[in-house]
Design a protein around this motif. Structure first.
Motif, PDB file in Angstrom:
ATOM      1  N   ALA A  18       1.010  -1.223   0.075  1.00 61.40           N
ATOM      2  CA  ALA A  18      -0.073   0.027  -0.011  1.00 61.40           C
ATOM      3  C   ALA A  18       0.769   1.124   0.088  1.00 61.40           C
ATOM      4  CB  ALA A  18      -0.969  -0.043   1.081  1.00 61.40           C
ATOM      5  N   ARG A  19       0.220   2.455  -0.547  1.00 65.12           N
ATOM      6  CA  ARG A  19       0.981   3.795   0.069  1.00 65.12           C
ATOM      7  C   ARG A  19       0.252   4.358   0.956  1.00 65.12           C
ATOM      8  NH1 ARG A  19       4.134   3.713  -4.732  1.00 65.12           N
ATOM      9  NH2 ARG A  19       3.384   3.042  -6.851  1.00 65.12           N
ATOM     10  N   SER A  20       0.822   4.418   2.170  1.00 63.69           N
ATOM     11  CA  SER A  20       0.117   4.769   3.318  1.00 63.69           C
ATOM     12  C   SER A  20       0.029   6.223   3.592  1.00 63.69           C
ATOM     13  CB  SER A  20       0.326   4.045   4.516  1.00 63.69           C
ATOM     14  OG  SER A  20      -0.013   4.377   5.520  1.00 63.69           O
TER      15      SER A  20
ATOM     16  N   ALA B 210      13.185  -2.755  -4.210  1.00 67.57           N
ATOM     17  CA  ALA B 210      12.396  -3.515  -5.155  1.00 67.57           C
ATOM     18  C   ALA B 210      11.308  -2.375  -5.694  1.00 67.57           C
ATOM     19  CB  ALA B 210      11.495  -4.616  -4.139  1.00 67.57           C
ATOM     20  N   THR B 211      11.502  -2.327  -7.001  1.00 68.30           N
ATOM     21  CA  THR B 211      10.702  -1.412  -7.652  1.00 68.30           C
ATOM     22  C   THR B 211      11.124  -1.749  -9.146  1.00 68.30           C
ATOM     23  OG1 THR B 211      10.459   0.859  -8.438  1.00 68.30           O
ATOM     24  CG2 THR B 211      12.330   0.392  -7.088  1.00 68.30           C
ATOM     25  N   ILE B 212      10.108  -1.614  -9.979  1.00 68.85           N
ATOM     26  CA  ILE B 212      10.512  -1.659 -11.465  1.00 68.85           C
ATOM     27  C   ILE B 212      11.253  -0.720 -11.957  1.00 68.85           C
ATOM     28  CG2 ILE B 212       8.434  -3.146 -11.887  1.00 68.85           C
ATOM     29  CD1 ILE B 212       7.102  -1.012 -13.414  1.00 68.85           C
ATOM     30  N   ASP B 213      10.973   0.496 -11.313  1.00 71.04           N
ATOM     31  CA  ASP B 213      11.600   1.715 -11.748  1.00 71.04           C
ATOM     32  C   ASP B 213      13.262   1.726 -12.038  1.00 71.04           C
ATOM     33  OD1 ASP B 213       9.008   2.456 -12.178  1.00 71.04           O
ATOM     34  OD2 ASP B 213       8.955   3.718  -9.990  1.00 71.04           O
ATOM     35  N   ASN B 214      13.822   1.135 -11.145  1.00 64.63           N
ATOM     36  CA  ASN B 214      15.276   0.840 -11.140  1.00 64.63           C
ATOM     37  C   ASN B 214      15.785   2.471 -10.666  1.00 64.63           C
ATOM     38  OD1 ASN B 214      17.770  -0.424 -10.783  1.00 64.63           O
ATOM     39  ND2 ASN B 214      18.385   0.282 -12.884  1.00 64.63           N
TER      40      ASN B 214
ATOM     41  N   THR C 164       6.261   3.877 -21.329  1.00 63.46           N
ATOM     42  CA  THR C 164       6.661   2.903 -20.451  1.00 63.46           C
ATOM     43  C   THR C 164       6.326   3.883 -18.936  1.00 63.46           C
ATOM     44  OG1 THR C 164       8.857   3.708 -19.522  1.00 63.46           O
ATOM     45  CG2 THR C 164       8.547   2.149 -21.567  1.00 63.46           C
ATOM     46  N   MET C 165       6.388   2.840 -17.690  1.00 65.23           N
ATOM     47  CA  MET C 165       6.448   3.613 -16.451  1.00 65.23           C
ATOM     48  C   MET C 165       7.807   4.054 -15.986  1.00 65.23           C
ATOM     49  SD  MET C 165       3.927   1.317 -14.081  1.00 65.23           S
ATOM     50  CE  MET C 165       1.838   1.473 -13.925  1.00 65.23           C
ATOM     51  N   GLY C 166       8.005   4.146 -14.916  1.00 66.77           N
ATOM     52  CA  GLY C 166       8.917   4.824 -14.294  1.00 66.77           C
ATOM     53  C   GLY C 166       9.380   6.060 -13.515  1.00 66.77           C
ATOM     54  N   ARG C 167       7.996   6.501 -13.215  1.00 62.58           N
ATOM     55  CA  ARG C 167       7.872   7.904 -12.587  1.00 62.58           C
ATOM     56  C   ARG C 167       8.986   8.808 -13.203  1.00 62.58           C
ATOM     57  NH1 ARG C 167       5.150   7.892  -7.741  1.00 62.58           N
ATOM     58  NH2 ARG C 167       5.305   5.675  -7.337  1.00 62.58           N
ATOM     59  N   GLU C 168       9.928   9.137 -12.220  1.00 66.77           N
ATOM     60  CA  GLU C 168      10.815  10.290 -12.842  1.00 66.77           C
ATOM     61  C   GLU C 168      11.802   9.702 -13.215  1.00 66.77           C
ATOM     62  OE1 GLU C 168      10.255  13.761 -12.289  1.00 66.77           O
ATOM     63  OE2 GLU C 168       8.325  12.829 -11.502  1.00 66.77           O
TER      64      GLU C 168
ATOM     65  N   THR D  12       9.063   7.649 -21.151  1.00 70.07           N
ATOM     66  CA  THR D  12       8.851   7.523 -20.056  1.00 70.07           C
ATOM     67  C   THR D  12       7.359   8.231 -19.668  1.00 70.07           C
ATOM     68  OG1 THR D  12      10.934   7.593 -19.339  1.00 70.07           O
ATOM     69  CG2 THR D  12       9.194   7.673 -17.558  1.00 70.07           C
ATOM     70  N   GLU D  13       6.463   7.698 -18.982  1.00 73.51           N
ATOM     71  CA  GLU D  13       5.269   8.200 -18.572  1.00 73.51           C
ATOM     72  C   GLU D  13       5.402   9.743 -17.937  1.00 73.51           C
ATOM     73  OE1 GLU D  13       3.645   6.168 -15.302  1.00 73.51           O
ATOM     74  OE2 GLU D  13       5.637   6.247 -14.091  1.00 73.51           O
ATOM     75  N   ASN D  14       4.304  10.551 -18.069  1.00 72.58           N
ATOM     76  CA  ASN D  14       4.392  11.774 -17.582  1.00 72.58           C
ATOM     77  C   ASN D  14       5.193  12.882 -18.448  1.00 72.58           C
ATOM     78  OD1 ASN D  14       2.663  10.965 -15.581  1.00 72.58           O
ATOM     79  ND2 ASN D  14       4.311  10.535 -14.236  1.00 72.58           N
TER      80      ASN D  14
ATOM     81  N   GLY E  83       1.367   0.658 -19.181  1.00 76.98           N
ATOM     82  CA  GLY E  83       0.463   0.575 -18.050  1.00 76.98           C
ATOM     83  C   GLY E  83       0.779  -0.597 -17.256  1.00 76.98           C
ATOM     84  N   TYR E  84      -0.110  -0.880 -16.317  1.00 79.17           N
ATOM     85  CA  TYR E  84       0.203  -1.764 -14.986  1.00 79.17           C
ATOM     86  C   TYR E  84       0.700  -3.274 -15.367  1.00 79.17           C
ATOM     87  CZ  TYR E  84      -1.432   2.031 -12.365  1.00 79.17           C
ATOM     88  OH  TYR E  84      -1.712   3.214 -11.626  1.00 79.17           O
ATOM     89  N   ILE E  85       0.535  -3.569 -16.704  1.00 77.83           N
ATOM     90  CA  ILE E  85       0.980  -5.020 -17.088  1.00 77.83           C
ATOM     91  C   ILE E  85       2.453  -5.130 -16.914  1.00 77.83           C
ATOM     92  CG2 ILE E  85       1.833  -4.517 -19.647  1.00 77.83           C
ATOM     93  CD1 ILE E  85      -0.255  -6.792 -20.167  1.00 77.83           C
ATOM     94  N   GLN E  86       3.108  -3.911 -16.876  1.00 82.38           N
ATOM     95  CA  GLN E  86       4.450  -3.790 -16.428  1.00 82.38           C
ATOM     96  C   GLN E  86       4.970  -4.224 -15.171  1.00 82.38           C
ATOM     97  OE1 GLN E  86       6.326   0.105 -18.400  1.00 82.38           O
ATOM     98  NE2 GLN E  86       3.913  -0.072 -17.946  1.00 82.38           N
ATOM     99  N   ARG E  87       4.065  -4.234 -14.246  1.00 78.63           N
ATOM    100  CA  ARG E  87       4.196  -4.575 -12.771  1.00 78.63           C
ATOM    101  C   ARG E  87       3.924  -6.163 -12.811  1.00 78.63           C
ATOM    102  NH1 ARG E  87       2.765   0.681  -9.658  1.00 78.63           N
ATOM    103  NH2 ARG E  87       1.184  -0.741  -8.664  1.00 78.63           N
ATOM    104  N   GLY E  88       3.417  -6.779 -13.561  1.00 76.64           N
ATOM    105  CA  GLY E  88       2.981  -7.920 -13.008  1.00 76.64           C
ATOM    106  C   GLY E  88       3.895  -9.174 -13.745  1.00 76.64           C
TER     107      GLY E  88
HETATM  108  O1  F6P Z   1       7.159   2.956  -8.682  1.00 72.33           O
HETATM  109  C1  F6P Z   1       6.462   2.027  -9.293  1.00 72.33           C
HETATM  110  C2  F6P Z   1       5.541   2.457 -10.318  1.00 72.33           C
HETATM  111  O2  F6P Z   1       4.733   1.314 -11.080  1.00 72.33           O
HETATM  112  C3  F6P Z   1       5.854   3.733 -11.095  1.00 72.33           C
HETATM  113  O3  F6P Z   1       6.496   3.212 -12.305  1.00 72.33           O
HETATM  114  C4  F6P Z   1       4.549   4.403 -11.364  1.00 72.33           C
HETATM  115  O4  F6P Z   1       4.567   5.593 -11.753  1.00 72.33           O
HETATM  116  C5  F6P Z   1       3.684   4.211  -9.999  1.00 72.33           C
HETATM  117  O5  F6P Z   1       4.334   3.121  -9.798  1.00 72.33           O
HETATM  118  C6  F6P Z   1       2.277   4.016 -10.179  1.00 72.33           C
HETATM  119  O6  F6P Z   1       1.759   3.885  -9.007  1.00 72.33           O
HETATM  120  P1  F6P Z   1       0.290   3.639  -8.505  1.00 72.33           P
HETATM  121  O7  F6P Z   1       0.191   2.016  -8.397  1.00 72.33           O
HETATM  122  O8  F6P Z   1       0.282   3.987  -7.120  1.00 72.33           O
HETATM  123  O9  F6P Z   1      -0.747   4.031  -9.817  1.00 72.33           O
END
Ligand code: F6P
Length: 316
Positions: free
Chosen positions: A70-72, A123-127, A167-171, A220-222, A247-252
């Protein structure tokens, strides 16, 4: 000793394998270990369970995190942190092992400042964390993205189109950069490597005239609205363009071998460090050596990727 383990931030393939290594190593040395559900929120809610050997059976290969994440928002407050600490004390937990990304390490840092012994496992896909060459989950996500680019190339070349892949990756730009290199992208756009849109479109127009069959842009996204960008490229370059947001397929998905090995090494190392009474650190694997660094370093260190970006320009 008595340990607590949790996963927080966005889930990443290999989190389960990490929990397994932490649990099995702790039990191997005769310690107790509590699994905390849903990250720091579970710590606040006192939602913990003692884990035994068989509780982590089969977890080496499974994507996601069986403890939940979770992101609390509550944990970001002093009140939430104090509640969490009280629950750790009630259970007599000596060392907390947290597995996750940026937000997780910020939480670990806050708890450390309040006197809790914490060890962080990246542990994060973003490295996008310092202190380790790679974070757990990155290689699996990379595989997923490269597979997608390969497939998009098939349809792009068949239709003589340009394809934009977000792709994802945030910043952080590593997912786009590494996947772009592996997928033979003509352009890779990240926050560290912004590309002038007009220059890119001009180049695409030239390539279209020269008769190139297709082009791949990975971003990268955003950064852009990729659907609007696709329309603009189509209109101005003559290259019919389509955008795909992965999107979220990258996390699975089940973790690839690189992530299973890293997870097993780092999970086990975290317990060994705690037994040596080392805490307040994030751990990692650098040039094949297990290392630890302060949370400050892990959160702020950046890696210069200019050599890879130059490579893209040379081979596109
Ligand atoms: O930090 C991992 C990540 O998948 C990022 O690449 C992405 O920007 C973010 O989480 C998405 O977060 P949430 O699951 O809160 O939408």
């Amino acid at each position: 000793m008595r340990f607590g383990v949790l996963t927080s931030s966005g889930d990443a393939p290999g989190m389960n394998a990490t929990i397994r290594a932490v649990v099995r190593t702790a039990l191997h040395y005769g310690h107790d270990i509590y699994g905390i559900r849903d990250g720091f929120q579970g710590l606040i809610n006192n939602d913990m369970v003692l884990l035994l050997h068989d509780d982590v059976s089969g977890m080496l290969t499974k994507g996601g995190t069986f403890l939940g994440t979770a992101r609390s928002e509550e944990f970001k407050t002093r009140k939430g942190q104090e509640l969490a600490i009280r629950n750790l004390q009630k259970r007599k937990i000596d060392t907390l092992i947290v597995i996750g990304g940026n937000g997780t390490f910020l939480g670990a840092q806050a708890l450390t400042e309040l006197g809790v012994k914490v060890i962080g496992i990246p542990a994060t896909i973003d490295n996008d964390l310092g202190g380790s060459d790679y974070t757990i989950g990155f290689h699996t996500a990379l595989n997923t993205i490269v597979d997608a680019i390969d497939k998009l190339r098939d349809t792009s070349s068949s239709h003589q189109r340009c394809s934009i892949i977000e792709t994802m990756g945030r910043e952080g730009g590593d997912l786009a950069l590494f996947a772009g290199v592996c997928g033979g992208a003509e352009f890779i756009i990240t926050k560290e490597h912004m590309i002038e849109k007009d220059v890119m479109i001009k180049k695409l127009r030239e390539w279209k005239k020269e008769g190139r069959s297709h082009a791949i842009i990975v971003t990268t996204e955003n950064i852009f609205n990729v659907f609007e960008l696709a329309k603009e490229i189509s209109d101005k370059s003559g290259f019919a363009t389509r955008a795909t947001v992965l999107g979220y397929i990258q996390r699975g998905g089940n973790p690839v071998p690189e992530d299973r090995i890293l997870a097993t090494q780092l999970g086990s190392y975290a317990v060994q460090l705690a037994m040596d009474d080392i805490s307040g650190v994030g751990i990692g694997l650098r040039q094949n050596t297990l290392t630890h660094a302060t949370f400050d370093i892990v959160l702020n260190e950046t890696v210069d990727r200019s050599l890879l970006y130059e490579l893209v320009d040379r081979v596109s």
